[in-house]
Design a protein around this motif. Structure first.
Motif, PDB file in Angstrom:
ATOM      1  N   PHE A 135       0.854  -1.178   0.000  1.00  0.00           N
ATOM      2  CA  PHE A 135       0.000   0.000   0.000  1.00  0.00           C
ATOM      3  C   PHE A 135       0.897   1.237   0.000  1.00  0.00           C
ATOM      4  CE2 PHE A 135      -2.129  -3.432   2.179  1.00  0.00           C
ATOM      5  CZ  PHE A 135      -3.447  -3.382   1.742  1.00  0.00           C
ATOM      6  N   ALA A 136       0.494   2.257  -0.728  1.00  0.00           N
ATOM      7  CA  ALA A 136       1.188   3.541  -0.710  1.00  0.00           C
ATOM      8  C   ALA A 136       0.251   4.570  -0.087  1.00  0.00           C
ATOM      9  CB  ALA A 136       1.579   3.968  -2.116  1.00  0.00           C
ATOM     10  N   VAL A 137       0.624   5.076   1.084  1.00  0.00           N
ATOM     11  CA  VAL A 137      -0.161   6.106   1.757  1.00  0.00           C
ATOM     12  C   VAL A 137       0.481   7.452   1.415  1.00  0.00           C
ATOM     13  CG1 VAL A 137      -1.176   6.849   3.928  1.00  0.00           C
ATOM     14  CG2 VAL A 137      -0.539   4.444   3.621  1.00  0.00           C
ATOM     15  N   ARG A 138      -0.257   8.282   0.692  1.00  0.00           N
ATOM     16  CA  ARG A 138       0.296   9.536   0.183  1.00  0.00           C
ATOM     17  C   ARG A 138      -0.308  10.716   0.949  1.00  0.00           C
ATOM     18  NH1 ARG A 138       2.864   9.977  -4.476  1.00  0.00           N
ATOM     19  NH2 ARG A 138       1.990   7.952  -5.110  1.00  0.00           N
ATOM     20  N   PHE A 139       0.552  11.499   1.573  1.00  0.00           N
ATOM     21  CA  PHE A 139       0.131  12.693   2.301  1.00  0.00           C
ATOM     22  C   PHE A 139       0.514  13.928   1.488  1.00  0.00           C
ATOM     23  CE2 PHE A 139       0.841   9.392   5.442  1.00  0.00           C
ATOM     24  CZ  PHE A 139      -0.286   9.485   6.247  1.00  0.00           C
ATOM     25  N   VAL A 140      -0.429  14.858   1.347  1.00  0.00           N
ATOM     26  CA  VAL A 140      -0.161  16.085   0.596  1.00  0.00           C
ATOM     27  C   VAL A 140      -0.310  17.282   1.530  1.00  0.00           C
ATOM     28  CG1 VAL A 140      -0.861  15.113  -1.610  1.00  0.00           C
ATOM     29  CG2 VAL A 140      -2.582  16.219  -0.156  1.00  0.00           C
ATOM     30  N   GLY A 141       0.416  18.345   1.202  1.00  0.00           N
ATOM     31  CA  GLY A 141       0.394  19.531   2.048  1.00  0.00           C
ATOM     32  C   GLY A 141       1.019  19.263   3.403  1.00  0.00           C
ATOM     33  N   VAL A 142       2.145  18.530   3.402  1.00  0.00           N
ATOM     34  CA  VAL A 142       2.792  18.150   4.659  1.00  0.00           C
ATOM     35  C   VAL A 142       3.420  19.373   5.330  1.00  0.00           C
ATOM     36  CG1 VAL A 142       4.611  16.758   5.702  1.00  0.00           C
ATOM     37  CG2 VAL A 142       3.215  15.807   3.857  1.00  0.00           C
ATOM     38  N   GLU A 143       3.089  19.576   6.593  1.00  0.00           N
ATOM     39  CA  GLU A 143       3.645  20.683   7.373  1.00  0.00           C
ATOM     40  C   GLU A 143       4.762  20.228   8.301  1.00  0.00           C
ATOM     41  OE1 GLU A 143       0.618  22.822   9.424  1.00  0.00           O
ATOM     42  OE2 GLU A 143      -0.700  22.958   7.672  1.00  0.00           O
ATOM     43  N   SER A 144       4.587  19.083   8.916  1.00  0.00           N
ATOM     44  CA  SER A 144       5.616  18.592   9.831  1.00  0.00           C
ATOM     45  C   SER A 144       5.517  17.083   9.978  1.00  0.00           C
ATOM     46  CB  SER A 144       5.490  19.251  11.208  1.00  0.00           C
ATOM     47  OG  SER A 144       4.308  18.824  11.864  1.00  0.00           O
ATOM     48  N   VAL A 145       6.643  16.472  10.344  1.00  0.00           N
ATOM     49  CA  VAL A 145       6.722  15.030  10.550  1.00  0.00           C
ATOM     50  C   VAL A 145       7.492  14.784  11.841  1.00  0.00           C
ATOM     51  CG1 VAL A 145       7.515  12.810   9.645  1.00  0.00           C
ATOM     52  CG2 VAL A 145       6.708  14.584   8.066  1.00  0.00           C
ATOM     53  N   ILE A 146       6.918  13.981  12.715  1.00  0.00           N
ATOM     54  CA  ILE A 146       7.614  13.550  13.927  1.00  0.00           C
ATOM     55  C   ILE A 146       7.788  12.047  13.825  1.00  0.00           C
ATOM     56  CG2 ILE A 146       7.526  13.371  16.434  1.00  0.00           C
ATOM     57  CD1 ILE A 146       5.718  15.831  16.454  1.00  0.00           C
ATOM     58  N   SER A 147       9.034  11.589  13.853  1.00  0.00           N
ATOM     59  CA  SER A 147       9.255  10.157  13.681  1.00  0.00           C
ATOM     60  C   SER A 147      10.509   9.710  14.416  1.00  0.00           C
ATOM     61  CB  SER A 147       9.389   9.805  12.195  1.00  0.00           C
ATOM     62  OG  SER A 147      10.577  10.354  11.660  1.00  0.00           O
ATOM     63  N   TYR A 148      10.495   8.457  14.849  1.00  0.00           N
ATOM     64  CA  TYR A 148      11.706   7.776  15.296  1.00  0.00           C
ATOM     65  C   TYR A 148      11.517   6.281  15.071  1.00  0.00           C
ATOM     66  CZ  TYR A 148       8.985   7.508  19.675  1.00  0.00           C
ATOM     67  OH  TYR A 148       7.992   7.336  20.608  1.00  0.00           O
ATOM     68  N   ASN A 149      12.516   5.681  14.449  1.00  0.00           N
ATOM     69  CA  ASN A 149      12.519   4.249  14.116  1.00  0.00           C
ATOM     70  C   ASN A 149      11.240   3.796  13.411  1.00  0.00           C
ATOM     71  OD1 ASN A 149      14.971   4.108  15.539  1.00  0.00           O
ATOM     72  ND2 ASN A 149      13.912   3.672  17.457  1.00  0.00           N
ATOM     73  N   PRO A 150      10.725   4.553  12.422  1.00  0.00           N
ATOM     74  CA  PRO A 150       9.438   4.161  11.840  1.00  0.00           C
ATOM     75  C   PRO A 150       9.513   2.985  10.870  1.00  0.00           C
ATOM     76  CG  PRO A 150      10.256   6.117  10.755  1.00  0.00           C
ATOM     77  CD  PRO A 150      11.230   5.813  11.858  1.00  0.00           C
ATOM     78  N   GLU A 151      10.658   2.796  10.192  1.00  0.00           N
ATOM     79  CA  GLU A 151      10.719   1.717   9.209  1.00  0.00           C
ATOM     80  C   GLU A 151      10.737   0.360   9.902  1.00  0.00           C
ATOM     81  OE1 GLU A 151      13.326   2.092   5.952  1.00  0.00           O
ATOM     82  OE2 GLU A 151      12.930   4.230   5.650  1.00  0.00           O
ATOM     83  N   GLU A 152       9.986  -0.566   9.344  1.00  0.00           N
ATOM     84  CA  GLU A 152       9.738  -1.908   9.900  1.00  0.00           C
ATOM     85  C   GLU A 152       8.781  -1.876  11.090  1.00  0.00           C
ATOM     86  OE1 GLU A 152      10.824  -4.350   8.045  1.00  0.00           O
ATOM     87  OE2 GLU A 152      11.817  -2.828   6.831  1.00  0.00           O
TER      88      GLU A 152
END
Length: 237
Positions: free
Chosen positions: A169-186
């Motif tokens: 699945f490809a989840v596509r976000f448009v108009g991205v303002e900010s991203v908070i992430s840590y260790n998200p892959e897998e």
């Protein structure tokens, strides 16, 4: 204990009590008092548990005919009863989502007048349930999957998810303002949920099925964007 002495102890220090075993008439007295201690009858959830058989769940209060149809009844007891039922059925995370929504409504005083708010019944229901809801429910395979790749281009971000059967699945976000992430892959997915935020921005969170308190889940992916879409790709191989 005599029921009047027990009620006095409940008011004086309810922390000393955990499970109370009593008969039906005294149980009615005690549950009404316990409801008052937590904010009133409108806040009190209830379950009638029959081990190994069908159980019944209902809020402690009755039908309240004097306020029926006036949009002033507190719905939180009924909402929390639904959470209690889900927890009894083993759906603990879903129960926690509901309880978190009610807790946030109380914190922000998005409540009915009986507990200090100024909203009507229907408004409280909408507010407490919209603060966290399933944003994508199209395919159960998606929610049993894992994040495989994240890519960003300008104000667009694409999260690729591989379902348990290999479907991508490809989840596509448009108009991205900010991203908070840590260790998200897998990261193993339980759900993609949308949180309360200020329009026109929308806040999305990929919920890690390994909760931090369970088995060391330490991944997070939160995105503030204008909108999102999900595209189902071909299965690998």
């Amino acid at each position: 204990m005599y029921v009047d002495a027990l009620c006095a102890q409940m008011v004086r220090d309810p922390r000393q009590l955990d499970v109370i075993v009593t008969n039906n008439i005294f149980g009615d007295i005690i549950t009404d008092l316990a409801a008052g201690l937590q904010g009133g009858l409108g806040m009190a959830a209830s379950g009638n548990i029959h081990p190994g058989k069908t159980s019944m769940f209902e809020p402690v209060h009755g039908s309240a005919p004097a306020i029926a149809g006036k949009n002033i009844a507190n719905p939180m007891g009924a909402i929390l009863t639904a959470a209690m039922m889900l927890r009894h059925l083993g759906l603990t995370r879903q129960a926690r989502w509901i309880e978190d929504g009610v807790l946030e409504a109380v914190r922000q005083k998005k409540t009915t007048q009986d507990i200090g708010g100024n909203l009507g019944t229907s408004e409280v229901v909408l507010w407490s349930t919209k603060s966290k809801f399933i944003a994508y429910v199209g395919d159960p395979d998606f929610h049993d999957g894992a994040i495989r790749k994240i890519s960003r281009n300008s104000d667009e971000l694409v999260v690729e998810v591989e379902g348990s059967t290999g479907t991508r699945f490809a989840v596509r976000f448009v108009g991205v303002e900010s991203v908070i992430s840590y260790n998200p892959e897998e990261m193993g997915l339980e759900a993609l949920v949308e949180m309360e935020t200020v329009a026109p921005s929308r806040r999305f969170v990929f919920v890690n099925w390994l909760e931090p308190e369970d088995q060391g889940g330490d991944a997070k992916l939160q995105i503030i964007a204008r909108d999102f879409s999900v595209e189902k790709l071909m299965a690998d191989g």
